[in-house]
Design a protein around this motif. Structure first.
Motif, PDB file in Angstrom:
ATOM      1  N   SER A  69      -3.403  -5.071  10.148  1.00 24.07           N
ATOM      2  CA  SER A  69      -2.673  -4.655  11.350  1.00 24.07           C
ATOM      3  C   SER A  69      -3.650  -4.320  12.471  1.00 24.07           C
ATOM      4  O   SER A  69      -4.731  -3.777  12.223  1.00 24.07           O
ATOM      5  CB  SER A  69      -1.804  -3.433  11.035  1.00 24.07           C
TER       6      SER A  69
ATOM      7  N   ASP B 100      -2.818  -2.182  14.787  1.00 24.25           N
ATOM      8  CA  ASP B 100      -2.579  -0.767  15.058  1.00 24.25           C
ATOM      9  C   ASP B 100      -3.323   0.063  14.014  1.00 24.25           C
ATOM     10  O   ASP B 100      -3.067  -0.075  12.810  1.00 24.25           O
ATOM     11  CB  ASP B 100      -1.079  -0.465  15.013  1.00 24.25           C
TER      12      ASP B 100
ATOM     13  N   ALA C 151      -1.161   2.098  11.477  1.00 23.75           N
ATOM     14  CA  ALA C 151      -0.531   1.239  10.471  1.00 23.75           C
ATOM     15  C   ALA C 151      -1.573   0.714   9.489  1.00 23.75           C
ATOM     16  O   ALA C 151      -1.320   0.611   8.286  1.00 23.75           O
ATOM     17  CB  ALA C 151       0.189   0.076  11.156  1.00 23.75           C
TER      18      ALA C 151
END
Length: 197
Positions: free
Chosen positions: A74, A76, A79
């Motif tokens: 990911s 992010d 995450a």
């Protein structure tokens, strides 16, 4: 042939230590469970401790790889951190015998075992540091990472998992992912005491 015997000895050590504990496990029992000769054991290992240490380090590379794969899936960072954490918890949850040997019995196996475990922290400390770097790239307003933070995270999570394994709750490790994520994110984004960054 020798490779096969080595794996059988390590697997026998794993099962016996998980059932009976390191101190109660003997070399003759390992030899009998592995169905190899005494000579075959001593061709592979100097003693019981050497066999046990080989067991404890055998599968760690696959754990590191699984965490790394999950943590890079990911863009992010939060995450990614949760993905890596879930991979870590799930890996141990799927291997209760190994978790018992590693978290409960390894610290009881002597100074060489403790030193080996200390060395095994290094890749986890590096991964936490890399995650902190990702967090600060995503949010430059975050304060500098305190030098103690990677150790607080790695040692804290390890102690928590160790306690769960010792209490016979390895099957529920994944249920703690969100709480441990909150712990990690809080530390990864916190500022340190003045002069301690």
């Amino acid at each position: 042939m020798r490779s096969s015997q080595r794996e059988r000895l390590i697997e026998a050590m794993l099962q016996l230590v998980a059932q009976r504990g390191y101190a109660a496990t003997t070399v003759p029992e390992v030899i009998a469970a592995a169905r190899v000769s005494r000579n075959a054991f001593y061709e592979q290992f100097a003693d019981k401790e050497a066999c046990f240490l080989a067991l404890c380090e055998r599968d760690l590379p696959s754990l590191i790889e699984e965490i790394h794969t999950a943590a890079t899936s990911s863009d992010d960072w939060r995450a990614a951190n949760l993905g890596g954490l879930r991979a870590y918890l799930g890996w141990w949850q799927e291997r209760p015998a190994y978790a018992q040997a590693y978290f409960v019995e390894l610290p009881r196996a002597g100074e060489r075992a403790v030193a080996q475990r200390d060395r095994a922290y290094r890749p986890f400390l590096d991964m936490v540091t890399a995650m902190a770097t990702r967090a600060r790239k995503a949010d430059p307003a975050l304060p500098p990472l305190p030098a103690t933070t990677p150790r607080l995270i790695v040692f804290g999570v390890t102690a928590f998992v160790e306690a769960e394994v010792r209490e016979g709750r390895v099957a529920g490790l994944l249920s703690w992912a969100d709480d441990l994520q909150n712990y990690m994110v809080t530390l990864l984004t916190a500022s340190g005491a003045p002069g301690r960054a």
